[in-house]
Design a protein around this motif. Sequence first.
Motif, mmCIF file in Angstrom:
data_model
loop_
_atom_site.group_PDB
_atom_site.id
_atom_site.type_symbol
_atom_site.label_atom_id
_atom_site.label_comp_id
_atom_site.label_asym_id
_atom_site.label_seq_id
_atom_site.Cartn_x
_atom_site.Cartn_y
_atom_site.Cartn_z
ATOM 1 N N GLY A 160 73.046 67.868 37.419
ATOM 2 C CA GLY A 160 73.186 68.545 36.135
ATOM 3 C C GLY A 160 72.658 70.022 36.166
ATOM 4 N N LEU A 161 73.396 70.642 36.749
ATOM 5 C CA LEU A 161 73.000 72.150 36.903
ATOM 6 C C LEU A 161 73.622 73.049 36.003
ATOM 7 C CD1 LEU A 161 73.957 72.261 40.859
ATOM 8 C CD2 LEU A 161 71.886 71.964 39.719
ATOM 9 N N LEU A 162 74.301 72.605 35.098
ATOM 10 C CA LEU A 162 75.068 73.353 33.860
ATOM 11 C C LEU A 162 74.370 72.937 32.691
ATOM 12 C CD1 LEU A 162 78.879 72.350 34.875
ATOM 13 C CD2 LEU A 162 77.764 74.644 35.207
ATOM 14 N N PRO A 163 74.584 73.789 31.718
ATOM 15 C CA PRO A 163 74.122 73.353 30.241
ATOM 16 C C PRO A 163 74.580 72.254 29.691
ATOM 17 C CG PRO A 163 74.676 75.554 30.168
ATOM 18 C CD PRO A 163 75.053 75.063 31.411
ATOM 19 N N ASP A 164 73.788 71.306 29.266
ATOM 20 C CA ASP A 164 74.285 70.035 28.634
ATOM 21 C C ASP A 164 75.704 69.993 28.119
ATOM 22 O OD1 ASP A 164 72.066 68.930 29.732
ATOM 23 O OD2 ASP A 164 71.129 68.217 27.656
ATOM 24 N N ASP A 165 75.821 70.900 27.204
ATOM 25 C CA ASP A 165 77.467 70.748 26.700
ATOM 26 C C ASP A 165 78.337 70.965 27.696
ATOM 27 O OD1 ASP A 165 76.730 73.437 26.907
ATOM 28 O OD2 ASP A 165 77.959 74.156 25.444
ATOM 29 N N GLN A 166 78.298 71.644 28.668
ATOM 30 C CA GLN A 166 79.601 72.029 29.763
ATOM 31 C C GLN A 166 79.325 70.637 30.688
ATOM 32 O OE1 GLN A 166 78.859 75.831 31.876
ATOM 33 N NE2 GLN A 166 78.543 76.627 29.807
ATOM 34 N N MET A 167 77.985 70.235 30.862
ATOM 35 C CA MET A 167 77.811 69.138 31.842
ATOM 36 C C MET A 167 78.467 67.950 31.221
ATOM 37 S SD MET A 167 76.428 68.602 34.576
ATOM 38 C CE MET A 167 76.807 67.260 35.693
ATOM 39 N N ARG A 168 78.182 67.704 29.821
ATOM 40 C CA ARG A 168 78.842 66.606 29.176
ATOM 41 C C ARG A 168 80.483 66.382 29.183
ATOM 42 N NH1 ARG A 168 76.549 67.827 24.926
ATOM 43 N NH2 ARG A 168 74.853 66.173 25.004
ATOM 44 N N GLU A 169 81.022 67.856 29.072
ATOM 45 C CA GLU A 169 82.675 67.955 29.241
ATOM 46 C C GLU A 169 83.085 67.456 30.625
ATOM 47 O OE1 GLU A 169 86.328 67.509 28.085
ATOM 48 O OE2 GLU A 169 84.527 67.744 26.755
ATOM 49 N N LEU A 170 82.401 68.293 31.652
ATOM 50 C CA LEU A 170 82.552 67.887 33.048
ATOM 51 C C LEU A 170 82.482 66.567 33.139
ATOM 52 C CD1 LEU A 170 83.494 69.009 35.736
ATOM 53 C CD2 LEU A 170 81.051 69.471 36.218
#
Length: 193
Positions: A160-170
């Motif tokens: 989870g190295l991205l912000p949560d909203d970006q991580m969620r989509e990925l």
Amino acid sequence: MTRRQQILDIAAELFAERGFHGVSVADLGAACGVSGPALYKHFPSKDAMLADMLVSISEELLSEGRVRVRESTSPVEALEALIDWHIEFALGHRALIVVQDRDWASLPAPARERVRALQRDYVDVWASQLRRVDLSLRPETARATAHIAFGLINSTPHSGLLPDDQMRELLRTTALRAMGVPTDPRVSLRSES
């Protein structure tokens, strides 16, 4: 949130950070703002705390997973809802994922068996929807596919190295692809053709 749940949340963070055996009852009490022995009003032991933590989250995953399936209008929608639910869980409970992975062996045997049974049922919720999407899937292949999706999503504490909203989509896009779930509504499903 109940005091008991607050204690479990704090314990999960400490266990994830230091390991179950690296945290004393005194450490837990200090983090919760009480004396170590005061924790015994809520839990009979540190082992019971770990058991409650992992059994209750397994019950919640299964219960909510069943609700999401029941509220869906198609197997693809059900799988999307399950993926969204599991991502929501993973992003909100990173510490619990670490604790389950690392401290599984410390779980008392009865709790370990209960968690295993709940997890098998949760896997079967996913597998049954996968088999509705692809009628050619054998049960063991559908279960393996569900486990692959869990592994992907449960990597969040480490990936989870991205912000949560970006991580969620990925995570959502990757899990859908890994499970072979058609996301284009124009794609006809073998189960519905």
